[in-house]
Each structure stands twice: as C-alpha cells, then as structure tokens.
Design a protein around this motif. Structure first.
Motif, mmCIF file in Angstrom:
data_model
loop_
_atom_site.group_PDB
_atom_site.id
_atom_site.type_symbol
_atom_site.label_atom_id
_atom_site.label_comp_id
_atom_site.label_asym_id
_atom_site.label_seq_id
_atom_site.Cartn_x
_atom_site.Cartn_y
_atom_site.Cartn_z
ATOM 1 N N ASP A 276 0.824 -1.213 0.000
ATOM 2 C CA ASP A 276 0.000 0.000 0.000
ATOM 3 C C ASP A 276 0.858 1.264 0.000
ATOM 4 O O ASP A 276 0.580 2.212 -0.724
ATOM 5 C CB ASP A 276 -0.949 0.021 1.205
ATOM 6 C CG ASP A 276 -2.174 -0.848 0.943
ATOM 7 O OD1 ASP A 276 -2.443 -1.115 -0.261
ATOM 8 O OD2 ASP A 276 -2.838 -1.249 1.910
ATOM 9 N N GLU A 277 1.901 1.248 0.830
ATOM 10 C CA GLU A 277 2.803 2.409 0.843
ATOM 11 C C GLU A 277 3.471 2.571 -0.518
ATOM 12 O O GLU A 277 3.602 3.678 -1.032
ATOM 13 C CB GLU A 277 3.889 2.220 1.914
ATOM 14 C CG GLU A 277 3.411 2.351 3.350
ATOM 15 C CD GLU A 277 4.514 1.940 4.328
ATOM 16 O OE1 GLU A 277 5.237 2.842 4.785
ATOM 17 O OE2 GLU A 277 4.645 0.724 4.598
ATOM 18 N N ALA A 278 3.878 1.435 -1.082
ATOM 19 C CA ALA A 278 4.599 1.462 -2.359
ATOM 20 C C ALA A 278 3.726 2.028 -3.476
ATOM 21 O O ALA A 278 4.205 2.754 -4.347
ATOM 22 C CB ALA A 278 5.073 0.063 -2.721
ATOM 23 N N LYS A 279 2.447 1.703 -3.415
ATOM 24 C CA LYS A 279 1.516 2.140 -4.467
ATOM 25 C C LYS A 279 1.482 3.649 -4.624
ATOM 26 O O LYS A 279 1.232 4.162 -5.703
ATOM 27 C CB LYS A 279 0.103 1.659 -4.126
ATOM 28 C CG LYS A 279 -0.238 0.279 -4.647
ATOM 29 C CD LYS A 279 -1.709 0.022 -4.331
ATOM 30 C CE LYS A 279 -2.057 -1.431 -4.610
ATOM 31 N NZ LYS A 279 -3.379 -1.754 -4.006
ATOM 32 N N GLY B 189 8.552 6.568 -8.947
ATOM 33 C CA GLY B 189 9.964 6.205 -9.065
ATOM 34 C C GLY B 189 10.258 4.788 -8.616
ATOM 35 O O GLY B 189 9.547 3.866 -8.973
ATOM 36 N N ILE B 190 11.316 4.678 -7.799
ATOM 37 C CA ILE B 190 11.807 3.361 -7.410
ATOM 38 C C ILE B 190 11.393 3.063 -5.979
ATOM 39 O O ILE B 190 11.556 3.904 -5.099
ATOM 40 C CB ILE B 190 13.355 3.340 -7.494
ATOM 41 C CG1 ILE B 190 13.799 3.728 -8.914
ATOM 42 C CG2 ILE B 190 13.904 1.978 -7.091
ATOM 43 C CD1 ILE B 190 15.224 4.248 -8.981
ATOM 44 N N VAL B 191 10.845 1.884 -5.745
ATOM 45 C CA VAL B 191 10.557 1.487 -4.363
ATOM 46 C C VAL B 191 11.322 0.216 -4.031
ATOM 47 O O VAL B 191 11.559 -0.628 -4.885
ATOM 48 C CB VAL B 191 9.052 1.248 -4.089
ATOM 49 C CG1 VAL B 191 8.287 2.537 -4.167
ATOM 50 C CG2 VAL B 191 8.474 0.214 -5.040
ATOM 51 N N GLU B 192 11.705 0.122 -2.757
ATOM 52 C CA GLU B 192 12.368 -1.079 -2.261
ATOM 53 C C GLU B 192 11.464 -1.723 -1.226
ATOM 54 O O GLU B 192 11.041 -1.063 -0.272
ATOM 55 C CB GLU B 192 13.724 -0.724 -1.640
ATOM 56 C CG GLU B 192 14.690 -0.124 -2.642
ATOM 57 C CD GLU B 192 16.025 0.293 -2.041
ATOM 58 O OE1 GLU B 192 16.908 0.693 -2.809
ATOM 59 O OE2 GLU B 192 16.181 0.226 -0.796
ATOM 60 N N LEU B 193 11.142 -3.000 -1.442
ATOM 61 C CA LEU B 193 10.283 -3.740 -0.524
ATOM 62 C C LEU B 193 11.042 -4.974 -0.039
ATOM 63 O O LEU B 193 11.894 -5.500 -0.751
ATOM 64 C CB LEU B 193 9.010 -4.191 -1.245
ATOM 65 C CG LEU B 193 7.927 -3.128 -1.482
ATOM 66 C CD1 LEU B 193 6.927 -3.628 -2.505
ATOM 67 C CD2 LEU B 193 7.223 -2.775 -0.179
ATOM 68 N N PRO B 194 10.699 -5.448 1.159
ATOM 69 C CA PRO B 194 11.333 -6.677 1.645
ATOM 70 C C PRO B 194 10.990 -7.839 0.702
ATOM 71 O O PRO B 194 9.885 -7.891 0.162
ATOM 72 C CB PRO B 194 10.683 -6.903 3.012
ATOM 73 C CG PRO B 194 10.121 -5.584 3.410
ATOM 74 C CD PRO B 194 9.747 -4.894 2.140
ATOM 75 N N SER C 288 9.211 -8.595 7.005
ATOM 76 C CA SER C 288 8.555 -9.714 6.335
ATOM 77 C C SER C 288 8.096 -9.346 4.929
ATOM 78 O O SER C 288 7.746 -8.209 4.629
ATOM 79 C CB SER C 288 7.376 -10.213 7.173
ATOM 80 O OG SER C 288 6.552 -9.137 7.509
ATOM 81 N N CYS C 289 8.114 -10.352 4.070
ATOM 82 C CA CYS C 289 7.708 -10.201 2.672
ATOM 83 C C CYS C 289 6.243 -9.768 2.629
ATOM 84 O O CYS C 289 5.397 -10.390 3.257
ATOM 85 C CB CYS C 289 7.891 -11.546 1.956
ATOM 86 S SG CYS C 289 7.165 -11.595 0.312
ATOM 87 N N PRO C 290 5.937 -8.699 1.912
ATOM 88 C CA PRO C 290 4.568 -8.174 1.920
ATOM 89 C C PRO C 290 3.579 -9.102 1.229
ATOM 90 O O PRO C 290 2.373 -8.899 1.339
ATOM 91 C CB PRO C 290 4.694 -6.841 1.176
ATOM 92 C CG PRO C 290 5.948 -6.926 0.404
ATOM 93 C CD PRO C 290 6.854 -7.861 1.122
#
Length: 472
Positions: free
Chosen positions: A410-413, A417-422, A454-456
């Motif tokens: 949700d934050e990434a949405k 640009g570029i997002v980094e997620l676990p 943790s992996c989203p």
RNA sequence: GGGCCCGUAGGGUAGCUUGGUAUCCUUGUAGCUUCGGGAGCUAUAGACUUGAGUUCAAAUCUCAGCGGGCCCA
C-alpha cells in the motif's frame, strides 16, 4: 523566451521526442522502424561519450578490437540459455547474391558468440590471461515493442567489454574494476545511478549473475544504461575457452562482460535537458564555450579580434571554444546554442571592449555576468565546474527523492519512481508485486541490502530488499 | 500479444464529416538594409505515405502494406 511546445514536466515523452528532433540529434525518417540516422550533432555527442569510455578502457588496460557483424548460426547456438534469451530478436541472413546459404548467418545482437570461438584460439596458457578486450560497434535486435530514439532502437550503438580470467576470483576483481569505471564515467556525465543485482529470472541470457546500472528519468521511469555480467565458466565450456595452467593442467576461463549503449545519450538528453533544449555536461559538450560577436557596422574588426584573442587563450587552457561567425542575428545564435546545450556562452560587443570585459551566461541557470577580460579564462573554468556539479546535484535530487524503502505494498503504491520492498527470495512473490505495482523488478541493491522485515506477499521473513520501478 | 489514433513542401499546419482550384506559418535560394534575445523588404523554390478498389472525378470514401504515436497485457 521561446520554449518547446511541450513542457518537460507536463509530458516528458512528448518533450523528449520534440527535443531529439529540434536539437538535430537523429533523423527518425529512415524507412525502417527503430533504425535512425545519426545526424552530425547527435553523432558528435555520441562519439564524445565513446571517447570517455575509451579513456576508461585504456586506463584499465583493455584492448580495443573489432569483430565481424555476422555470426554463423552454429556459433550462436553453442550456449543454450543464450539462444533462448536472444533467439526471438535476431535478424537472420539466409541468402547471399543469388544463392541460398547452406548455413544461415545472423546480425550480432551482442558479440559473445562471435568472439568466443576466436578467444578459444587466442588463449593457450595462463600467460595469455587476463584477456581484456572491448569494442564499440552496432548491434541489432528485432524489437517488437514501441521504439524511441536512443532508448529503444533496433540498430544499437553499443559498447561491450569482454574479459577472460584464470578463475572466479580474478573475474570478480574485474567486476569491481567495472563498478569503478561506472563511477568515474557517470560522474563525468553528471548522471547519478544505482546498481542492482538482477533476480535469477531476469539476468542476462547465459550469465551467472548480472548487475544493472539504472538511472531515473524525469518521467519517473528507470532507464538501464549498462550491465555488468559475471559469466563464470558458463560460456567458456561450450566455446572451449581453456588454458594450460602453471601446473600443466587445463582449466576453463572465467569470463565477464560489460555493456553500455546509446541509451547514455538518451539519459543525458532526458535528465539534463530543459524546455530550451539540451544541457550538456562540459565533459561531453563538443563546444564548451561559444563566443558570440556582437557586431555593429564599422566595428566588426575590433569585435572579431577580441573574440579571436579569447578563443586562443581558452584553447591554450584546453577549453573547447568556438566563435560563431555566421551571418545571422545574435539572438538567433543564442537560441541555437541553447538548444544544442553548450554549457557557457560569452558575448563580446563594442561596449565590452571599451570596458575591458565580456558577458558570460550559464546554460543551466541562465545567469548572466560581466567579467573582466583578464580573469575571463579562470572564471570560465570555474563556471564549467560549477555547472557540472549543478547538473549532478539536480539529477541526484530527483533520484534520491524518488527512491524509497517501505514495508507494505500500500505504501509502495503511492510512491513514484523506485521502491524497495522486503523480499523473501521467492520468484512468485516478486512477480505478484510487479503485477500490483505495474512495474518491473530492478533487482537487489548491491550494498546495504540486508532485510529482516517480512515479505509483503507471503509474510515470510525477508532476506533482502528488492527494487521495483516502471522502466523503459 | 491485444486495442486505439495518425501520415499533406525540409519542419509545423488548414482542407477530409458533405469527393471537384491545396491554406497559413516557418525553412531554403538571390539581393539590399540590419545585428546586446528568433530583424525588415522584394523576388523565387517546395507537398497530398505506397498500392489496390469505388467514382466522370480521390488529399478526402473502402481495404491492404510501410512508417509514426499512444494505451492495455
């Protein structure tokens, strides 16, 4: 102030198309899709970038070579993953003159399969290693997607370095050197970039691993400018590139490649340009300082002499300057050189000569100042440096403001640009996120990529961070 | 991979719905006067993407190719 019809911030893609035409970089009217004509100015810029790359290659003891464009089908087919990766985008030659060829040839999409059969002959002993070569040539890829000048084309102006080493560790040292080359090169171009290790399913066809060099364009899409590949012995086995060691035993080489393309020019145009045209970093600009004589009738001679004087002084200091003596009005020249992205403009007119000064204008900030003739050369040098730094800082701000590390989709949405997620390391989780974010995986950050969150998608503990972005 | 839109002088355009003489700006060429942010005047040059079809007649309508742009997967 006249500007492009389409503004960079309003519609980047349209603006880019307009600028490429206006600044005389390429001619897209050649009647084959994705094969553009390099116009003189565009080609000049490209060869300047090539020259910076060459300097890095010379510094690091690479030898320039030039392999044939055509590759026999049998050479191409020796490494299985490689064929799978490139098979659908090669151009084939099946006929020559009136004859059908017994074996088809293809236009190189990249040159591994042209070079490696020859490397196999060249390399006999450990004394032949490391073998460090590079070439700057055109390659061909049958792109089916939409083409875009310098960014996605079917005939690609391409740099490729190919190295062979005694073992994995020596190849790894090469990868380090490659990163160092990237650092030095892109600093000169004022282009901040990120390095990512591509995920397994997205690495170069045949590679052991791939590191991509990406920049962020003002459209918030990433553009991959280069890649560094560790091949291990994946190619040396099928191509039989082996050497006799000191111990008399035969071993396969470990190989690396480094590729970059005309996309660098696309990035220079897209990232530094503005609504008045290109802005070229001094390291690339064919003309760093343009001198505009302001001529009034009866005073032509003094003005031109003053221009010649400064021109000579600048040349002595290694600054590339040019006097625009064309018979058009000064205003016209201003627009023209702004469009071409010349970093500094000097105006010299009768008034200046009386005051022993010249007028200096910065391309990036449009700042205008009168400077004394005696300190002109030094101030010009300083301003070139300042401009280069300013370009870098502006681009770096764009990158830093638009690369974000978050924990949930949700934050990434909500981020551009570029997002980094676990990431837990599972392919399907990454693909799921690609889907939801309507982007692509860029890969894991090369440094500082440890992650315990943790992996989203699946909720398992993350092992690394994974980057996602919309890309070209 | 699927869909939508577009193609008129070197560049940008009007005309297309309702078929009949192709508009304007810019650019090029020659000349004179100009020159501190796209100068003025005069003369002159230059175009309907290709092919097929419909029609007395096609830039205009239909189909296909080539090329370009956009959106979705």
């Amino acid at each position: 102030m006249p500007e492009t019809k389409v503004k960079k911030t309003e519609d980047f893609n349209e603006w880019y198309n307009e600028i490429v035409e206006l600044a005389d970089l390429c001619d897209k009217r050649y009647p084959i899709k994705g094969m553009n004509v390099w116009r003189p100015y565009g080609w000049k810029l490209m060869t300047h970038v090539d020259q910076l790359i060459r300097e890095e290659m010379i510094r690091t003891d690479h030898q320039e070579v030039n392999f044939p464009l055509l590759i026999p089908e049998s050479s191409f087919k020796k490494e299985e993953e490689h064929i799978e990766g490139f098979g659908s985008e090669v151009y084939w030659i099946s006929h020559a003159g009136l004859n059908k060829l017994e074996e088809r040839w293809l236009l190189r999409p990249t040159s591994e399969t042209a070079m490696y059969p020859i490397f196999s002959i060249w390399i006999r002993s450990h004394a032949d290693l490391p073998l460090k070569t590079f070439q700057i040539v055109n390659t061909f890829r049958y792109e089916t997607k939409q083409t875009r000048a310098f960014i996605r084309v079917r005939e690609i102006h391409f740099f490729e370095a190919h190295t062979c080493h005694v073992d994995f560790n020596d190849a790894e040292k090469q990868i380090q050197e490659d990163k160092d080359i990237a650092y030095r090169l892109f600093e000169k171009l004022s282009l901040p970039y990120i390095l990512s290790k591509r995920p397994e399913w997205d690495k170069f066809a045949g590679a052991f691993y791939t590191i991509s060099i990406d920049v962020l364009m003002p459209s918030f899409r990433t553009l991959q400018l280069g890649s560094i590949h560790q091949y291990k012995d994946n190619f040396s086995k099928p191509y039989e590139i082996s050497f006799e060691g000191e111990d008399g035993k035969h071993n396969y080489c470990h190989q690396t490649t480094y590729g970059m393309s005309e996309r660098i020019l696309g990035a220079l145009v897209g990232i530094h340009g503005d609504n008045k045209g290109l802005v070229m970093p001094p390291e690339v600009a064919p003309v760093q300082v343009v001198l505009i004589p302001i001529i009034f009738r009866g005073e032509e001679k003094v003005v031109l002499e003053a221009c010649d004087d400064l021109n000579i002084k600048l040349s002595k200091e290694g600054i590339k300057s040019h006097i625009d003596k064309r018979d058009i009005t000064p205003g016209n020249k201003f627009y023209d050189w702004e469009l071409k992205g010349v970093p500094l403009r000097v105006e010299i007119g009768p008034k200046d000569i009386k005051n022993n000064q010249v007028v200096l204008v910065r391309r990036d900030t449009a700042e205008k100042q009168s400077i004394s003739n005696d300190s002109a050369v030094n101030i010009i040098k300083e301003e070139l440096n300042k401009l280069s730094k300013n370009l870098y800082e502006t681009a770096n701000r764009l990158l830093n403001e638009n690369i974000n590390r978050v924990n949930t989709i949700d934050e990434a949405k909500n981020l551009k640009g570029i997002v980094e997620l676990p990431w837990c390391g599972i392919k399907d989780c990454a693909l799921e996120i690609e889907n939801i974010l309507d982007g692509n995986t860029l890969g894991e950050p090369i440094e500082d990529n440890a992650c315990n969150n943790s992996c989203p998608v699946c909720g398992k503990p993350g092992t690394t961070w994974m980057r996602y972005a919309k890309s070209y």
